[in-house]
Design a protein around this motif. Structure first.
Motif, PDB file in Angstrom:
ATOM      1  N   THR A  76      15.964 -47.040  10.600  1.00  0.00           N
ATOM      2  CA  THR A  76      16.529 -46.982   9.251  1.00  0.00           C
ATOM      3  C   THR A  76      17.786 -46.149   9.177  1.00  0.00           C
ATOM      4  O   THR A  76      18.790 -46.569   8.589  1.00  0.00           O
TER       5      THR A  76
ATOM      6  N   ALA B   9      19.599 -48.955  -0.901  1.00  0.00           N
ATOM      7  CA  ALA B   9      18.140 -48.889  -0.954  1.00  0.00           C
ATOM      8  C   ALA B   9      17.577 -49.947  -1.900  1.00  0.00           C
ATOM      9  O   ALA B   9      16.544 -50.558  -1.617  1.00  0.00           O
ATOM     10  N   ASP B  10      18.258 -50.159  -3.029  1.00  0.00           N
ATOM     11  CA  ASP B  10      17.794 -51.184  -3.974  1.00  0.00           C
ATOM     12  C   ASP B  10      17.841 -52.568  -3.340  1.00  0.00           C
ATOM     13  O   ASP B  10      16.997 -53.424  -3.633  1.00  0.00           O
TER      14      ASP B  10
ATOM     15  N   GLY C  58      15.798 -51.792   0.549  1.00  0.00           N
ATOM     16  CA  GLY C  58      14.776 -50.759   0.641  1.00  0.00           C
ATOM     17  C   GLY C  58      13.450 -51.229   1.178  1.00  0.00           C
ATOM     18  O   GLY C  58      12.743 -50.465   1.851  1.00  0.00           O
ATOM     19  N   ALA C  59      13.103 -52.476   0.928  1.00  0.00           N
ATOM     20  CA  ALA C  59      11.813 -52.985   1.415  1.00  0.00           C
ATOM     21  C   ALA C  59      11.753 -53.010   2.932  1.00  0.00           C
ATOM     22  O   ALA C  59      10.664 -53.055   3.515  1.00  0.00           O
TER      23      ALA C  59
ATOM     24  N   PHE D  99      13.135 -50.571   4.829  1.00  0.00           N
ATOM     25  CA  PHE D  99      13.259 -49.211   5.336  1.00  0.00           C
ATOM     26  C   PHE D  99      11.911 -48.696   5.812  1.00  0.00           C
ATOM     27  O   PHE D  99      10.856 -49.155   5.366  1.00  0.00           O
TER      28      PHE D  99
ATOM     29  N   ALA E  94       8.812 -46.253   5.817  1.00  0.00           N
ATOM     30  CA  ALA E  94       8.101 -45.794   4.624  1.00  0.00           C
ATOM     31  C   ALA E  94       8.567 -44.417   4.163  1.00  0.00           C
ATOM     32  O   ALA E  94       8.698 -44.165   2.964  1.00  0.00           O
TER      33      ALA E  94
ATOM     34  N   TRP F 214      11.435 -43.093   4.222  1.00  0.00           N
ATOM     35  CA  TRP F 214      12.718 -43.112   3.534  1.00  0.00           C
ATOM     36  C   TRP F 214      12.659 -43.903   2.237  1.00  0.00           C
ATOM     37  O   TRP F 214      13.463 -43.664   1.342  1.00  0.00           O
ATOM     38  N   GLN F 215      11.737 -44.831   2.123  1.00  0.00           N
ATOM     39  CA  GLN F 215      11.576 -45.542   0.863  1.00  0.00           C
ATOM     40  C   GLN F 215      11.227 -44.579  -0.264  1.00  0.00           C
ATOM     41  O   GLN F 215      11.615 -44.791  -1.414  1.00  0.00           O
TER      42      GLN F 215
ATOM     43  N   ILE G 164      15.001 -41.268  -1.062  1.00  0.00           N
ATOM     44  CA  ILE G 164      16.370 -41.789  -0.943  1.00  0.00           C
ATOM     45  C   ILE G 164      17.376 -40.649  -0.856  1.00  0.00           C
ATOM     46  O   ILE G 164      18.380 -40.734  -0.141  1.00  0.00           O
TER      47      ILE G 164
END
Length: 477
Positions: A293, A396-397, A400-401, A403, A405, A407-408, A411
């Motif tokens: 990530t 991330a938006d 983000g899915a 990334f 876990a 870092w989700q 941010i």
């Protein structure tokens, strides 16, 4: 230079040995792998002469170790010790590591983990502000991380038991280690007696240590060595970061060519400086672009920054930025030197709790990323902190899915670590108001992103399926 006399068919093998020895100043029978030491021993004579001639480094090779004694021109906080899980060492882990080395130097051929912990705990009692209590899980974990660092380098080898079991419950778990004394003694070999130093600058070259006090005459050969050292130690060498007498040397074809021949790397030259491109992955401590990530978001952010700099409808302000000479870090380290005790209480040297707290770094490249001189001082594009945070949030938006876990859910922490990575690569320099954009960042503009997703009809995921942004770019060092 001995590299000129090596047969073409054997040159690649020699260059691999050179990359290993530059990337790992200590090589043992097991570290970084089992083929490294035989490779270096094969070329020991040639490596010893070329390291001395080109960089001023000293190489010692024995049956069980190869140790490079480098010459330090500046302090660099960008290469910290890391745990087996790649977490950066904190103050406590560094202290336990140093004290564990001291204990191993006085031990016999074997030692149990609990014995080693008892020795280190006894030593910490003499150090104000430091303690190792085996009753505290945090202390045990930090101590095991220090032991793991030594184990990985072959200073000690697990003979029986499990360190993880001891960390979980020291009453039920135990571990027995064989001690490799030559490795232990090779690990701690400071260039000068530390107790005689009044400043951390004493660990630097005599020229660097004296530069802040009085001018020091330097020969042309030593200037050339300083430039070569910069080429192999920094991801990018910017002309503006060099001393006035070093800048014309960087432009000399022979200086760069010698380093290319020794390392087998390819130099990328620009008006702003030179970077050695390591496609082998055997010299770089950071592979970029890379997987994971942090690396992928860093590449995406680099592309967004490049687009922002090149946006002619919304020109960025420009700001000058002096190169980081390590003086601030030296002052912080000097503040920790004891006056009346063995060690002064350890102090935080750096905080990464926020983006604004990152240390301040460097700069200038083509297409709007080049530094401009105003009144003789180079200026560079400045992107503000708010824009950086908003851009990372936008990434991330969108992705983000994919990334990891951790870092989700963090941010803000992701933004901090991504900027820290770009700064270590000398692609940006952090200042109070945001990021100064350095020229080398331009080589990563236009990154292409492809998100691979599982087909709805699939029940199981094959090994070829991935769930992260597939970012493409040019391999750097």
């Amino acid at each position: 230079m001995r590299g000129h006399k090596i047969d073409t068919l054997a040159l690649d093998n020699y260059q691999r040995a050179a990359r290993v020895v530059l990337a790992n100043h200590l090589v043992t029978r097991t570290y970084p792998d089992r083929i490294a030491l035989p490779l270096i021993r094969r070329w020991a004579t040639e490596l010893r002469e070329d390291l001395a001639e080109l960089f001023g480094y000293r190489l010692e090779v024995t049956e069980t170790t190869a140790r490079v004694f480098p010459v330090l021109d500046h302090l660099d906080a960008g290469r910290p010790a890391r745990t087996l899980g790649e977490r950066v060492f904190d103050r406590r882990r560094y202290a336990y590591l140093a004290l564990a080395l001291a204990a191993l130097g006085r031990a016999g051929d074997q030692i149990t983990l609990s014995e080693l912990a008892d020795h280190v705990a006894a030593y910490t009692g003499r150090v104000e502000g430091l303690e190792l209590s085996t009753d505290r899980a945090a202390d045990r974990d930090a101590f095991v991380d220090a032991v793991g660092w030594l184990t990985r380098r072959g200073a000690i080898t697990l003979a029986d038991g499990d360190a993880g079991g001891w960390a979980s419950d020291p009453e039920a778990g135990e571990a027995l280690y064989d001690i490799d004394r030559p490795v232990v003694f090779a690990l701690f070999r400071p260039p000068r007696a530390l107790q005689h130093l009044h400043s951390v600058r004493g660990l630097l070259t005599e020229e660097a240590a004296a530069s802040s006090v009085s001018p020091h005459p330097t020969t042309a050969a030593e200037i050339a060595r300083r430039v070569r050292r910069a080429l192999v130690e920094r991801p990018v060498v910017y002309t503006d970061d060099l001393a006035p007498e070093e800048r014309p040397v960087l432009a000399q074809e022979r200086i760069v060519t010698d380093v290319e021949l020794f390392t087998g790397l390819r130099a990328e030259r620009r008006a702003e400086g030179v970077a050695l491109i390591d496609t082998s992955g055997r010299l770089s401590d950071i592979r970029f672009p890379g997987t994971g990530t942090l690396a992928q978001v860093a590449l995406l952010l680099a592309g967004e920054i490049a687009d922002r700099v090149l946006d002619i409808d919304n020109p960025l302000p420009r700001r000058s930025g002096a190169p980081d000479t390590g003086e601030a870090l030296a002052e912080q380290l000097d503040d920790a030197i004891p006056e009346s005790t063995v060690f002064a209480p350890l102090t935080e040297l750096r905080s990464l709790d926020s983006l604004d707290s990152l240390g301040k770094e460097h700069l200038p490249d083509p297409d709007g990323l080049t530094g401009h001189a105003v009144g003789g001082v180079a200026t560079y594009p400045l992107v503000d902190t708010t824009w950086v945070r908003e851009t990372v949030q936008a990434l991330a938006d969108r992705y983000g899915a994919t990334f990891a876990a951790q870092w989700q859910a963090d941010i803000s922490g992701l933004a901090t670590e991504v900027v820290a990575l770009l700064q270590r690569l000398r692609l940006v320099r952090v200042v109070d108001a945001g990021l100064l954009v350095l020229p080398a960042l331009a080589r990563y503009r236009g990154a292409v992103v492809t998100v691979r997703t599982k087909r709805a009809a699939e029940l199981f995921v094959t090994a070829a399926d991935t769930y992260g942004p597939d970012t493409s770019g040019t391999e750097g060092n």
